[in-house]
Design a protein around this motif. Structure first.
Motif, PDB file in Angstrom:
ATOM      1  N   LEU A 115      13.597  24.762   7.041  1.00 45.07           N
ATOM      2  CA  LEU A 115      14.515  24.219   5.939  1.00 45.07           C
ATOM      3  C   LEU A 115      13.669  22.959   7.011  1.00 45.07           C
ATOM      4  CD1 LEU A 115      17.586  24.415   6.090  1.00 45.07           C
ATOM      5  CD2 LEU A 115      15.773  24.233   4.458  1.00 45.07           C
ATOM      6  N   LEU A 116      13.020  23.164   8.689  1.00 44.94           N
ATOM      7  CA  LEU A 116      12.174  22.345   9.888  1.00 44.94           C
ATOM      8  C   LEU A 116      10.663  22.093   8.757  1.00 44.94           C
ATOM      9  CD1 LEU A 116      13.232  22.159  12.641  1.00 44.94           C
ATOM     10  CD2 LEU A 116      13.692  20.494  11.604  1.00 44.94           C
ATOM     11  N   GLU A 117      10.277  23.661   8.521  1.00 46.36           N
ATOM     12  CA  GLU A 117       9.478  23.588   7.905  1.00 46.36           C
ATOM     13  C   GLU A 117       8.599  22.427   6.919  1.00 46.36           C
ATOM     14  OE1 GLU A 117       7.880  26.970   8.763  1.00 46.36           O
ATOM     15  OE2 GLU A 117       7.459  27.328  10.501  1.00 46.36           O
ATOM     16  N   GLU A 118      10.028  23.078   5.515  1.00 49.72           N
ATOM     17  CA  GLU A 118       9.789  22.531   5.042  1.00 49.72           C
ATOM     18  C   GLU A 118       9.704  21.060   4.226  1.00 49.72           C
ATOM     19  OE1 GLU A 118      12.718  24.271   2.018  1.00 49.72           O
ATOM     20  OE2 GLU A 118      11.900  26.102   2.454  1.00 49.72           O
ATOM     21  N   ASN A 119      10.267  20.366   5.196  1.00 53.41           N
ATOM     22  CA  ASN A 119      10.652  19.041   5.519  1.00 53.41           C
ATOM     23  C   ASN A 119       9.654  18.578   5.663  1.00 53.41           C
ATOM     24  OD1 ASN A 119      13.338  18.800   4.624  1.00 53.41           O
ATOM     25  ND2 ASN A 119      14.494  18.649   6.050  1.00 53.41           N
ATOM     26  N   ALA A 120       9.039  18.960   7.150  1.00 51.06           N
ATOM     27  CA  ALA A 120       7.688  18.154   7.479  1.00 51.06           C
ATOM     28  C   ALA A 120       6.248  18.298   6.449  1.00 51.06           C
ATOM     29  CB  ALA A 120       7.743  19.799   8.681  1.00 51.06           C
ATOM     30  N   VAL A 131       1.759  10.591   7.357  1.00 44.76           N
ATOM     31  CA  VAL A 131       1.979  10.630   8.386  1.00 44.76           C
ATOM     32  C   VAL A 131       1.954  11.656   9.358  1.00 44.76           C
ATOM     33  CG1 VAL A 131       3.299   8.659   8.497  1.00 44.76           C
ATOM     34  CG2 VAL A 131       4.548  10.823   8.480  1.00 44.76           C
ATOM     35  N   GLU A 132       1.627  12.046  10.520  1.00 43.77           N
ATOM     36  CA  GLU A 132       1.683  13.535  11.426  1.00 43.77           C
ATOM     37  C   GLU A 132       3.028  14.028  11.794  1.00 43.77           C
ATOM     38  OE1 GLU A 132      -0.857  14.756  14.234  1.00 43.77           O
ATOM     39  OE2 GLU A 132      -1.903  12.941  13.701  1.00 43.77           O
ATOM     40  N   VAL A 133       3.546  15.194  11.189  1.00 39.82           N
ATOM     41  CA  VAL A 133       5.110  16.062  11.293  1.00 39.82           C
ATOM     42  C   VAL A 133       5.509  17.396  12.237  1.00 39.82           C
ATOM     43  CG1 VAL A 133       7.016  16.468  10.391  1.00 39.82           C
ATOM     44  CG2 VAL A 133       6.092  14.911   8.917  1.00 39.82           C
ATOM     45  N   LEU A 134       6.154  17.265  13.312  1.00 43.81           N
ATOM     46  CA  LEU A 134       5.697  18.473  14.105  1.00 43.81           C
ATOM     47  C   LEU A 134       7.396  19.074  14.089  1.00 43.81           C
ATOM     48  CD1 LEU A 134       5.466  19.980  16.670  1.00 43.81           C
ATOM     49  CD2 LEU A 134       5.629  18.915  18.544  1.00 43.81           C
ATOM     50  N   PRO A 135       7.442  19.948  13.236  1.00 44.39           N
ATOM     51  CA  PRO A 135       8.611  20.233  12.474  1.00 44.39           C
ATOM     52  C   PRO A 135       9.255  21.278  14.387  1.00 44.39           C
ATOM     53  CG  PRO A 135       7.145  21.765  11.897  1.00 44.39           C
ATOM     54  CD  PRO A 135       6.670  20.560  12.647  1.00 44.39           C
ATOM     55  N   TYR A 136       9.966  21.121  14.659  1.00 47.37           N
ATOM     56  CA  TYR A 136      10.233  22.076  16.340  1.00 47.37           C
ATOM     57  C   TYR A 136      11.739  22.432  16.412  1.00 47.37           C
ATOM     58  CZ  TYR A 136       9.728  22.902  21.268  1.00 47.37           C
ATOM     59  OH  TYR A 136       9.496  23.494  22.416  1.00 47.37           O
ATOM     60  N   THR A 137      12.127  23.961  16.499  1.00 52.80           N
ATOM     61  CA  THR A 137      13.462  24.455  16.431  1.00 52.80           C
ATOM     62  C   THR A 137      13.697  23.921  18.365  1.00 52.80           C
ATOM     63  OG1 THR A 137      12.744  25.964  14.984  1.00 52.80           O
ATOM     64  CG2 THR A 137      14.338  26.354  16.143  1.00 52.80           C
ATOM     65  N   CYS A 138      14.596  23.931  18.116  1.00 50.88           N
ATOM     66  CA  CYS A 138      15.455  22.984  18.975  1.00 50.88           C
ATOM     67  C   CYS A 138      16.899  23.482  19.700  1.00 50.88           C
ATOM     68  CB  CYS A 138      15.548  22.281  19.986  1.00 50.88           C
ATOM     69  SG  CYS A 138      15.521  21.532  21.582  1.00 50.88           S
ATOM     70  N   ASP A 139      17.622  24.213  20.381  1.00 48.11           N
ATOM     71  CA  ASP A 139      19.515  23.711  20.265  1.00 48.11           C
ATOM     72  C   ASP A 139      19.924  23.092  21.171  1.00 48.11           C
ATOM     73  OD1 ASP A 139      22.479  23.887  20.965  1.00 48.11           O
ATOM     74  OD2 ASP A 139      21.716  26.116  21.234  1.00 48.11           O
ATOM     75  N   ILE A 140      19.823  21.383  21.088  1.00 48.02           N
ATOM     76  CA  ILE A 140      20.276  20.208  21.974  1.00 48.02           C
ATOM     77  C   ILE A 140      20.708  20.137  22.706  1.00 48.02           C
ATOM     78  CG2 ILE A 140      18.964  18.705  19.933  1.00 48.02           C
ATOM     79  CD1 ILE A 140      22.840  17.749  19.431  1.00 48.02           C
ATOM     80  N   ALA A 162       9.026   7.631   8.108  1.00 49.13           N
ATOM     81  CA  ALA A 162       7.387   7.738   7.367  1.00 49.13           C
ATOM     82  C   ALA A 162       6.950   6.540   7.110  1.00 49.13           C
ATOM     83  CB  ALA A 162       7.670   9.225   7.317  1.00 49.13           C
ATOM     84  N   SER A 163       7.862   6.362   5.727  1.00 41.67           N
ATOM     85  CA  SER A 163       7.616   5.043   5.166  1.00 41.67           C
ATOM     86  C   SER A 163       6.988   4.223   6.362  1.00 41.67           C
ATOM     87  CB  SER A 163       8.919   4.812   4.613  1.00 41.67           C
ATOM     88  OG  SER A 163       9.418   4.065   4.189  1.00 41.67           O
ATOM     89  N   GLN A 164       7.173   3.328   7.070  1.00 39.32           N
ATOM     90  CA  GLN A 164       7.403   2.552   7.799  1.00 39.32           C
ATOM     91  C   GLN A 164       5.723   2.754   8.456  1.00 39.32           C
ATOM     92  OE1 GLN A 164       7.884  -0.424   6.921  1.00 39.32           O
ATOM     93  NE2 GLN A 164       8.430   0.761   5.350  1.00 39.32           N
ATOM     94  N   GLY A 165       5.088   4.031   8.629  1.00 40.18           N
ATOM     95  CA  GLY A 165       3.703   4.262   9.122  1.00 40.18           C
ATOM     96  C   GLY A 165       3.897   5.620  10.318  1.00 40.18           C
ATOM     97  N   ALA A 166       5.635   5.550  10.383  1.00 39.66           N
ATOM     98  CA  ALA A 166       5.519   6.330  11.972  1.00 39.66           C
ATOM     99  C   ALA A 166       5.392   7.814  11.486  1.00 39.66           C
ATOM    100  CB  ALA A 166       7.181   6.600  12.466  1.00 39.66           C
ATOM    101  N   ASN A 167       5.094   8.778  13.018  1.00 39.26           N
ATOM    102  CA  ASN A 167       4.624  10.144  13.414  1.00 39.26           C
ATOM    103  C   ASN A 167       6.246  11.097  13.696  1.00 39.26           C
ATOM    104  OD1 ASN A 167       1.781   9.681  12.200  1.00 39.26           O
ATOM    105  ND2 ASN A 167       1.269   9.554  14.388  1.00 39.26           N
ATOM    106  N   LEU A 168       5.907  11.811  13.353  1.00 43.91           N
ATOM    107  CA  LEU A 168       7.534  12.265  13.618  1.00 43.91           C
ATOM    108  C   LEU A 168       7.766  13.865  14.045  1.00 43.91           C
ATOM    109  CD1 LEU A 168       9.024  12.075  10.270  1.00 43.91           C
ATOM    110  CD2 LEU A 168       9.506   9.800  11.603  1.00 43.91           C
ATOM    111  N   VAL A 169       8.495  14.031  14.820  1.00 45.37           N
ATOM    112  CA  VAL A 169       9.072  14.949  15.618  1.00 45.37           C
ATOM    113  C   VAL A 169      10.786  15.221  15.116  1.00 45.37           C
ATOM    114  CG1 VAL A 169       9.704  16.979  17.768  1.00 45.37           C
ATOM    115  CG2 VAL A 169       8.224  14.627  17.509  1.00 45.37           C
TER     116      VAL A 169
END
Length: 262
Positions: free
Chosen positions: A51-56, A65-74, A36-43
């Motif tokens: 925790l994802l929402e807090e971090n986003a 930047v834009e951040v998408l928090p997404y709950t997922c079991d990898i 993010a510090s280098q300009g990237a948007n994040l998922v």
């Protein structure tokens, strides 16, 4: 070297989309902030939505930047496919994937259960493969991608301090999977590399690393004489995620203070 070259930011990720798994705590959050510090948007992908929402929210506020928090079991292919679809719907592209999600079972080998061993392989190795496979499908369409697998120095060597055979096996698999995917996808414009971190204090490692006996052990086992500090993994991740590493493919970089050098 002209003035423009001197001013160039080799790690610039402006406008790119970086997907980071295991992004609820620890190294995943740190690497996400670096991107993010280098300009990237994040998922940000993990299993704990709160925790994802807090971090986003924190990353958006700090870096703009834009951040998408997404709950997922990898380990669930259909859920990973849904995460890819959500990524493309939100950003229309995926440039970087960091396979960081993992776990760790510490016990003598004779006490490790079948379930512990299978779970380790399922999350650390198979989950990383599922994410790589599904996100690579979009990267192949764009003929560009940077995949970074977070392995471990324990994927390169054994150890006599914290016995964790399933972790060694899974991370060793990640190391060689990295080579195999790099060989297969290099012609598709995708580089695949891995980082093999040494001892960094995270929620997963804190209990072990904070103990007096392990701290004493580490001082003798690590040539620089200490654990890794917050942020010391970030520049390696930024290098591998950026166009600066365009001819680096299939490599496993140990960021371990020299542990695997001796």
């Amino acid at each position: 070297m002209n003035k423009e070259d001197k001013m160039k930011n080799y790690f610039d990720l402006t406008g790119q989309t970086a997907v980071v798994t295991g992004a609820s705590t620890g190294l995943g959050v740190q690497m996400a902030k670096a991107f993010a510090s280098q300009g990237a948007n994040l998922v940000l992908i993990a299993r704990r939505q709160n925790l994802l929402e807090e971090n986003a929210a924190a990353i958006e506020a700090e870096f703009g930047v834009e951040v998408l928090p997404y709950t997922c079991d990898i380990t669930d292919t259909e859920k990973v496919k849904a995460a890819v679809a959500a990524t493309m719907e939100r950003f229309g592209r995926v440039d970087i994937l960091v396979n960081n999600a993992g776990t760790g079972a510490v016990a003598p080998a004779v006490d490790i259960t079948d379930e512990q061993f299978n779970n380790e392989l399922k999350i650390d190795l198979f989950g990383s493969f599922i994410c790589a496979r599904e996100y690579a499908k979009e990267m192949i369409k764009a003929h560009y991608g940077r995949i970074i697998n977070i392995a471990s120095m324990y994927g390169l060597v054994g150890n006599m301090a914290a016995t964790c055979v399933p972790y060694h096996a899974a991370k060793g698999g990640v190391v060689n999977m990295t080579r195999a995917l790099a060989a297969e996808w290099g012609k598709e414009g995708i580089t695949v590399n891995s980082i093999c971190p040494g001892y960094f204090i995270t929620p997963l490692t804190k209990e072990t690393l904070d103990s007096d006996w392990f701290t004493a052990y580490a001082k003798g086992a690590i040539p620089v004489g200490r654990y890794g500090n917050e942020g010391e993994l970030d520049t390696c991740a930024l290098f591998l995620a950026s166009s600066a590493s365009s001819y680096v493919n299939g490599q496993n970089i140990a960021v371990d203070g020299g542990y695997t050098a001796i």
